[in-house]
Write a protein that holds these residues in place. Structure first.
Motif, short mmCIF file in Angstrom:
data_model
loop_
_atom_site.label_atom_id
_atom_site.label_comp_id
_atom_site.label_asym_id
_atom_site.label_seq_id
_atom_site.Cartn_x
_atom_site.Cartn_y
_atom_site.Cartn_z
N ASN A 92 0.81 -1.22 0.00
CA ASN A 92 0.00 0.00 0.00
C ASN A 92 0.84 1.27 0.00
O ASN A 92 0.32 2.36 -0.16
CB ASN A 92 -0.99 0.02 1.16
N GLU A 93 2.16 1.14 0.14
CA GLU A 93 3.03 2.32 0.11
C GLU A 93 3.40 2.72 -1.32
O GLU A 93 3.88 3.83 -1.53
CB GLU A 93 4.31 2.06 0.91
N ILE A 94 3.16 1.83 -2.29
CA ILE A 94 3.55 2.15 -3.67
C ILE A 94 2.37 2.04 -4.64
O ILE A 94 2.53 1.71 -5.80
CB ILE A 94 4.74 1.28 -4.13
N THR A 95 1.20 2.39 -4.17
CA THR A 95 0.01 2.43 -5.03
C THR A 95 0.04 3.69 -5.89
O THR A 95 0.83 4.59 -5.66
CB THR A 95 -1.27 2.43 -4.19
N GLU A 96 -0.85 3.75 -6.86
CA GLU A 96 -0.94 4.95 -7.71
C GLU A 96 -1.28 6.18 -6.88
O GLU A 96 -0.72 7.26 -7.09
CB GLU A 96 -1.98 4.74 -8.81
N ALA A 97 -2.16 6.01 -5.92
CA ALA A 97 -2.51 7.14 -5.04
C ALA A 97 -1.30 7.59 -4.22
O ALA A 97 -1.09 8.78 -4.01
CB ALA A 97 -3.66 6.75 -4.12
N ALA A 98 -0.50 6.63 -3.77
CA ALA A 98 0.70 6.96 -3.00
C ALA A 98 1.70 7.72 -3.87
O ALA A 98 2.34 8.67 -3.41
CB ALA A 98 1.34 5.70 -2.44
N PHE A 99 1.85 7.31 -5.15
CA PHE A 99 2.72 8.04 -6.08
C PHE A 99 2.25 9.48 -6.25
O PHE A 99 3.05 10.41 -6.20
CB PHE A 99 2.75 7.37 -7.46
N GLN A 100 0.95 9.64 -6.46
CA GLN A 100 0.40 10.97 -6.67
C GLN A 100 0.63 11.86 -5.44
O GLN A 100 1.06 13.01 -5.57
CB GLN A 100 -1.12 10.89 -6.98
N THR A 101 0.36 11.32 -4.27
CA THR A 101 0.54 12.07 -3.03
C THR A 101 2.00 12.43 -2.82
O THR A 101 2.33 13.57 -2.48
CB THR A 101 0.01 11.25 -1.83
N ALA A 102 2.89 11.47 -3.01
CA ALA A 102 4.32 11.72 -2.83
C ALA A 102 4.82 12.76 -3.84
O ALA A 102 5.61 13.64 -3.49
CB ALA A 102 5.10 10.42 -2.96
N PHE A 103 4.34 12.68 -5.08
CA PHE A 103 4.78 13.64 -6.10
C PHE A 103 4.26 15.04 -5.78
O PHE A 103 4.99 16.03 -5.93
CB PHE A 103 4.31 13.20 -7.49
N GLN A 104 3.04 15.14 -5.31
CA GLN A 104 2.51 16.45 -4.90
C GLN A 104 3.32 17.02 -3.74
O GLN A 104 3.63 18.21 -3.72
CB GLN A 104 1.04 16.34 -4.53
N THR A 105 3.66 16.17 -2.79
CA THR A 105 4.49 16.60 -1.66
C THR A 105 5.84 17.08 -2.17
O THR A 105 6.33 18.12 -1.75
CB THR A 105 4.67 15.45 -0.66
N TYR A 106 6.44 16.31 -3.06
CA TYR A 106 7.72 16.68 -3.66
C TYR A 106 7.63 18.05 -4.33
O TYR A 106 8.48 18.91 -4.12
CB TYR A 106 8.14 15.61 -4.66
N GLN A 107 6.59 18.27 -5.13
CA GLN A 107 6.45 19.54 -5.83
C GLN A 107 6.27 20.70 -4.86
O GLN A 107 6.87 21.76 -5.03
CB GLN A 107 5.26 19.49 -6.80
N ARG A 108 5.45 20.50 -3.85
CA ARG A 108 5.21 21.57 -2.88
C ARG A 108 6.47 21.89 -2.08
O ARG A 108 6.78 23.04 -1.84
CB ARG A 108 4.07 21.19 -1.93
N CYS A 109 7.18 20.86 -1.69
CA CYS A 109 8.38 21.07 -0.88
C CYS A 109 9.53 21.62 -1.71
O CYS A 109 10.42 22.28 -1.16
CB CYS A 109 8.81 19.77 -0.22
N SER A 110 9.54 21.38 -3.00
CA SER A 110 10.60 21.90 -3.85
C SER A 110 10.69 23.42 -3.76
O SER A 110 11.78 23.98 -3.81
CB SER A 110 10.39 21.49 -5.30
N THR A 111 9.56 24.07 -3.60
CA THR A 111 9.58 25.52 -3.51
C THR A 111 10.17 25.98 -2.19
O THR A 111 10.72 27.08 -2.11
CB THR A 111 8.16 26.11 -3.67
N ASP A 112 10.12 25.16 -1.16
CA ASP A 112 10.71 25.51 0.13
C ASP A 112 12.22 25.60 0.06
O ASP A 112 12.84 26.35 0.80
CB ASP A 112 10.34 24.48 1.21
N PHE A 113 12.82 24.79 -0.81
CA PHE A 113 14.27 24.69 -0.88
C PHE A 113 14.84 25.42 -2.09
O PHE A 113 16.02 25.36 -2.35
CB PHE A 113 14.71 23.22 -0.88
N TYR A 114 13.98 26.06 -2.87
CA TYR A 114 14.43 26.73 -4.08
C TYR A 114 15.27 27.94 -3.75
O TYR A 114 15.07 28.72 -2.95
CB TYR A 114 13.24 27.11 -4.95
#
Length: 114
Positions: A92-114
């Motif tokens: 359940n950690e590598i489902t499509e929903a988990a990918f989407q959530t992790a990618f959204q988190t990645y995108q949001r956090c990328s601006t924190d470190f830019y």
């Protein structure tokens, strides 16, 4: 002259910043400044704020390099998750929903470190 109790290369970036700031606040007296800075870093370590929970590879990716496409992230994420969790990953950690959530988190956090 007294040397710091914690070698500089063994401190995290946060600890180095705190140590240097603490040292500078008493720079007129180097021996006491070193003792003070060491004490402050030990107090910071007791808080354990950098290790209190697992944050996931998506946060590390955001911190160290933004700009991954979803396809790149999707190929990289399962491997990074397995490495980060020492090979123990539930289905359940590598489902499509988990990918989407992790990618959204990645995108949001990328601006924190830019």
């Amino acid at each position: 002259m007294l040397t710091p109790a914690i070698p500089w290369h063994q401190m995290t970036g946060r600890e180095q910043f705190v140590w240097a700031s603490s040292y500078a606040s008493l720079a007129g007296d180097p021996v006491n400044a070193i003792r003070w800075a060491d004490w402050v870093v030990h107090q910071l370590r007791e808080l354990d704020i950098d290790n209190e929970r697992y944050s996931g590879p998506e946060y590390e990716a955001a911190r160290h390099g933004s700009g991954l496409t979803f396809e790149e992230f999707r190929a990289w994420y399962p491997v990074a998750l397995k490495i980060a969790k020492k090979g123990i990953v539930t289905p359940n950690e590598i489902t499509e929903a988990a990918f989407q959530t992790a990618f959204q988190t990645y995108q949001r956090c990328s601006t924190d470190f830019y």
